[in-house]
Design an enzyme around this catalytic site. Sequence first.
Site, PDB file in Angstrom:
ATOM      1  N   ALA A 186      43.173  38.527  40.843  1.00  0.00           N
ATOM      2  CA  ALA A 186      44.439  38.789  41.299  1.00  0.00           C
ATOM      3  C   ALA A 186      45.207  37.658  41.150  1.00  0.00           C
ATOM      4  O   ALA A 186      44.691  36.469  41.394  1.00  0.00           O
ATOM      5  CB  ALA A 186      44.547  39.713  42.440  1.00  0.00           C
TER       6      ALA A 186
ATOM      7  N   GLU B 125      36.597  43.209  38.477  1.00  0.00           N
ATOM      8  CA  GLU B 125      36.661  44.473  38.929  1.00  0.00           C
ATOM      9  C   GLU B 125      37.634  45.513  37.745  1.00  0.00           C
ATOM     10  O   GLU B 125      37.150  46.813  37.811  1.00  0.00           O
ATOM     11  CB  GLU B 125      37.756  44.520  40.342  1.00  0.00           C
ATOM     12  CG  GLU B 125      37.147  44.038  41.554  1.00  0.00           C
ATOM     13  CD  GLU B 125      37.875  44.055  42.673  1.00  0.00           C
ATOM     14  OE1 GLU B 125      39.031  43.298  42.627  1.00  0.00           O
ATOM     15  OE2 GLU B 125      37.552  44.284  43.563  1.00  0.00           O
TER      16      GLU B 125
ATOM     17  N   GLU C 205      36.065  36.116  45.827  1.00  0.00           N
ATOM     18  CA  GLU C 205      37.442  36.493  46.994  1.00  0.00           C
ATOM     19  C   GLU C 205      36.748  36.006  48.404  1.00  0.00           C
ATOM     20  O   GLU C 205      37.747  35.474  49.111  1.00  0.00           O
ATOM     21  CB  GLU C 205      37.445  37.917  47.336  1.00  0.00           C
ATOM     22  CG  GLU C 205      38.375  38.623  46.234  1.00  0.00           C
ATOM     23  CD  GLU C 205      37.352  39.089  44.939  1.00  0.00           C
ATOM     24  OE1 GLU C 205      36.187  38.761  44.816  1.00  0.00           O
ATOM     25  OE2 GLU C 205      37.871  39.937  44.041  1.00  0.00           O
TER      26      GLU C 205
HETATM   27  N1  3HC Z   1      46.243  33.330  41.003  1.00  0.00           N
HETATM   28  C1  3HC Z   1      47.149  32.243  40.827  1.00  0.00           C
HETATM   29  N2  3HC Z   1      47.180  31.294  40.549  1.00  0.00           N
HETATM   30  C2  3HC Z   1      45.788  31.026  40.002  1.00  0.00           C
HETATM   31  C3  3HC Z   1      44.703  31.817  39.882  1.00  0.00           C
HETATM   32  C4  3HC Z   1      45.031  33.122  40.382  1.00  0.00           C
HETATM   33  N3  3HC Z   1      43.957  33.824  40.867  1.00  0.00           N
HETATM   34  N4  3HC Z   1      43.572  31.377  39.714  1.00  0.00           N
HETATM   35  C5  3HC Z   1      44.014  29.950  39.058  1.00  0.00           C
HETATM   36  N5  3HC Z   1      45.415  29.634  39.298  1.00  0.00           N
HETATM   37  C6  3HC Z   1      46.303  28.737  38.890  1.00  0.00           C
HETATM   38  C7  3HC Z   1      45.824  27.460  39.662  1.00  0.00           C
HETATM   39  O1  3HC Z   1      46.317  27.345  41.033  1.00  0.00           O
HETATM   40  C8  3HC Z   1      46.037  26.233  38.745  1.00  0.00           C
HETATM   41  O2  3HC Z   1      47.818  26.123  38.905  1.00  0.00           O
HETATM   42  P1  3HC Z   1      48.380  24.639  38.646  1.00  0.00           P
HETATM   43  O3  3HC Z   1      47.901  24.259  37.346  1.00  0.00           O
HETATM   44  O4  3HC Z   1      49.750  24.896  38.854  1.00  0.00           O
HETATM   45  O5  3HC Z   1      47.441  23.937  39.687  1.00  0.00           O
HETATM   46  C9  3HC Z   1      46.106  27.034  37.326  1.00  0.00           C
HETATM   47  O6  3HC Z   1      46.129  28.418  37.669  1.00  0.00           O
HETATM   48  C10 3HC Z   1      44.653  26.676  36.706  1.00  0.00           C
HETATM   49  O7  3HC Z   1      43.818  26.817  37.627  1.00  0.00           O
HETATM   50  P2  3HC Z   1      42.485  25.744  37.776  1.00  0.00           P
HETATM   51  O8  3HC Z   1      43.154  24.170  37.927  1.00  0.00           O
HETATM   52  O9  3HC Z   1      41.775  26.082  38.812  1.00  0.00           O
HETATM   53  O10 3HC Z   1      41.567  25.823  36.471  1.00  0.00           O
HETATM   54  P3  3HC Z   1      40.283  25.675  36.027  1.00  0.00           P
HETATM   55  O11 3HC Z   1      40.173  25.903  34.684  1.00  0.00           O
HETATM   56  O12 3HC Z   1      39.606  24.246  36.638  1.00  0.00           O
HETATM   57  O13 3HC Z   1      39.847  26.785  36.659  1.00  0.00           O
HETATM   58  C11 3HC Z   1      39.363  29.170  37.316  1.00  0.00           C
HETATM   59  C12 3HC Z   1      39.840  28.066  36.499  1.00  0.00           C
HETATM   60  C13 3HC Z   1      37.653  29.084  37.300  1.00  0.00           C
HETATM   61  C14 3HC Z   1      39.666  30.622  36.723  1.00  0.00           C
HETATM   62  C15 3HC Z   1      39.746  28.800  38.688  1.00  0.00           C
HETATM   63  O14 3HC Z   1      41.096  28.628  38.538  1.00  0.00           O
HETATM   64  C16 3HC Z   1      39.424  29.935  39.816  1.00  0.00           C
HETATM   65  O15 3HC Z   1      38.524  29.901  40.346  1.00  0.00           O
HETATM   66  N6  3HC Z   1      40.459  30.845  40.274  1.00  0.00           N
HETATM   67  C17 3HC Z   1      40.399  31.679  41.177  1.00  0.00           C
HETATM   68  C18 3HC Z   1      39.502  32.647  40.884  1.00  0.00           C
HETATM   69  C19 3HC Z   1      39.559  33.635  41.966  1.00  0.00           C
HETATM   70  O16 3HC Z   1      39.514  33.208  43.234  1.00  0.00           O
HETATM   71  N7  3HC Z   1      39.893  35.068  41.811  1.00  0.00           N
HETATM   72  C20 3HC Z   1      40.031  35.944  42.832  1.00  0.00           C
HETATM   73  C21 3HC Z   1      41.486  35.928  43.366  1.00  0.00           C
HETATM   74  S1  3HC Z   1      41.300  37.245  44.687  1.00  0.00           S
HETATM   75  C22 3HC Z   1      41.231  38.725  43.919  1.00  0.00           C
HETATM   76  O17 3HC Z   1      40.799  39.117  42.856  1.00  0.00           O
HETATM   77  C23 3HC Z   1      41.523  39.773  44.702  1.00  0.00           C
HETATM   78  C24 3HC Z   1      40.999  41.178  44.474  1.00  0.00           C
HETATM   79  O18 3HC Z   1      39.701  41.490  44.511  1.00  0.00           O
HETATM   80  C25 3HC Z   1      41.992  42.404  44.573  1.00  0.00           C
END
Ligand code: 3HC
Length: 691
Positions: free
Chosen positions: A63, A105, A125
């Site tokens: 998300a 998901e 998450e």
């Molecule tokens: N939402 C918004 N922005 C996000 C994001 C997300 N889910 N994931 C990454 N970003 C942004 C980062 O803030 C970063 O922004 P910036 O360049 O302005 O600093 C940019 O995307 C690149 O991210 P990374 O620097 O972390 O890039 P990497 O290549 O090192 O890593 C990744 C990629 C492994 C995908 C890592 O970004 C990550 O782990 N992201 C989060 C994944 C996550 O937690 N997903 C679950 C979200 S909650 C959810 O899905 C709820 C659902 O169950 C309803």
Amino acid sequence: MSNFVSVANENGVAVVTIDNPPVNALSFNVRKPLYEALIALRDDPAAKAIVIACAGRTFVAGADITEFGKPVEQPELRAIIALLETIAKPTIAAIHGTALGGGLELALGCHFRNADRGARLGLPEVKLGLLPGGGGTVRLPRLVGAKKALDMIVSGTPISAGEAEAVGLVDAVFDDDLLAQTVRFASEMADRSEPLVPVRDRNGRLAETDLAFFDAQAAGLAKKARGLDAPLACAEAVRNAITLPFDEALAAERQLFVKLVSGDQSRAQRHLFFAEREAAKVPGKDLQKRRIARVGIIGAGTMGGGIAMAFANGGLPVTLLETSAEALQRGLATIEKNYAVSVGRGSLSEEAKQQRLDLFSGSTDYADLGDCDLIIEAVFEDMAVKKEVFGRLDAVAKPGAILATNTSYLDVNAIAASTARPQDVLGMHFFSPANVMKLLEIVRAEKTAPDALATVADLARRIGKVAVIVGVCHGFVGNRMLAARGAENEFLLLEGATPGQVDKAFTDFGWPMGPFQMGDLAGLDIGWRNRKALGQTAAIADTLCEQGRFGQKTGRGWYRYGGGSREPIGDPDVEALIRAKAAEQGITPRAIGAEEIVERTLYPLVNEGAKILEEGIAARASDIDVVWVNGYGFPVGKGGPMFWAGLEGAAEIVERLEHWRAKTGRAIFEPAPVLRRFAQTGTWEVAGGAQ
Ligand code: 3HC
Ligand code: NAI
């Protein structure tokens, strides 16, 4: 069609491509056209199957975290997944890069999941203080079983495509041409006339669950969670998946999600997610990074050895320099032993160990550092020795090589001045054990070139470190604030607290351990030596050291340790010593509560952070939070000291600091102007502006 979602027809198979750089997060901009495209394809006879794929470097990584805490715009992810499950033609996710959170998901809403060999799949998450809120807790157990689902959801750690295939999460893994192969797969599935069963209706594996075993596993979590709500909510949701009908379990998951997403813990963890990414950014557009192909390390002691391992673990060749062949051998032997322990534990293969050891070369000759692009000094903490080392480095290092010091406290400007190239000198303050601890303070000296900083920040990320750029001062951000946190420790004891009471106030707050247990772990002799060098004293700690009580390594320190155990046992001898010292100073002991312990340790911690902001040593309050969470065990659910100050109430902190200032007369309690302003505006002001 939109900029974010496009549809193509490949021989009757519709390929829906999501394109929302950088990580294809499921923002409203994506959800809306995706939903509309799926409705259209559901009803389109020209599409016999639907593939969901992504452009760019990854499948959907979740998300959009920036949307949490704001009103939800329809359609929600859950509606898209529900829609997918009503589609009577094969739906297939084609996963490359990472399928995380809402991304996985979404894939679980499809009939099939295909993955590229290098893909990783997970529900992270929990690391944001949440649980999967798009049905992940209810669908994943149906594919992989409740136990594996619990593991994945509570740890938040993604698994490889190979493992995903083995556990039943993925149907096919391809070494190359994922999309073409998936289109072929989709076509085959469409041509078969077997019934399509959505994941929601696959209940076979759940029926196998041994609920008693599951409950025992889940019960073990409460202790490990250290006050965090999310892991427990994850376990509750997975349990619901076993015991409740699908729709009820889904509704219960939603309720848990809504509660967590609006809570302080998740806000704190989301704050840290963005803070970590912000902290290592160097202002200045398009800074060209220098090429780092080989790293030199001077000193193969505790830190040098660990730093060398950190780089070898990241695949970089390392040249290790020592003063003598014996010291070098000793250092290399320790490294080998550490890797052998990992092999013994099963966390490293024998082959990987050998590959890493092959990356090391040792030397006692400075000339051998001539081909290194980055050289990190980790010799004794002594300015004269450091200056000599940097002088010699200046003579042998190639032009443009970055010269770094791992000093804990010394002035990096003075070290830089001992070379003719101060623009290439900076601090790289690793934490012990350097191959394990994630934090790296990158110290910007007066003359450090921005591209050198950016290069090191980039490299830190490559080897899995969380980097924070800080300025020069005694102890930088972390150790300077640590001194402020500990300034009242001896007074608390003299006035009536025991080490055990102080430590318990810390662990109740969520720290992994308190300051006295920490002291015993690190070795009390280190602080003793430092105090002697600085002409300082600490009545109780000095006496303990004089008695040979250095902590765990001598079996006795602030606590006693029985038979090599790490479990601290309160020691009446220490309590008697404390009372005797108090009597010498005419102090009558009184009861000291946890609240007072927090006020006299953690409020000064925040106050010192405010001074650090004022002086521009940290560029943002959130940088300080990143240091404290990753380097010192500040509880993630409280977001770091500066974020926590907002939760605790800055006005209250100022008021109590003033109280203790008046009562003790000690300067450590004098509220910093930046803290006073934060109490009024709710905004941390930094040198050069507010944030
Ligand atoms: N939402 C918004 N922005 C996000 C994001 C997300 N889910 N994931 C990454 N970003 C942004 C980062 O803030 C970063 O922004 P910036 O360049 O302005 O600093 C940019 O995307 C690149 O991210 P990374 O620097 O972390 O890039 P990497 O290549 O090192 O890593 C990744 C990629 C492994 C995908 C890592 O970004 C990550 O782990 N992201 C989060 C994944 C996550 O937690 N997903 C679950 C979200 S909650 C959810 O899905 C709820 C659902 O169950 C309803
Ligand atoms: P250590 O005493 O374990 O290792 C120092 C090593 O440097 C020894 O092996 C010594 O032989 C070698 N050495 C000394 N002079 C040398 C020279 N001129 N050339 C080559 N090698 C030389 O010390 P430790 O703990 O590894 O500390 C090193 C540095 O790291 C210090 O500046 C310390 O403040 C800093 N540091 C230490 C941390 C810790 O927890 N131990 C944490 C973060 C930083």
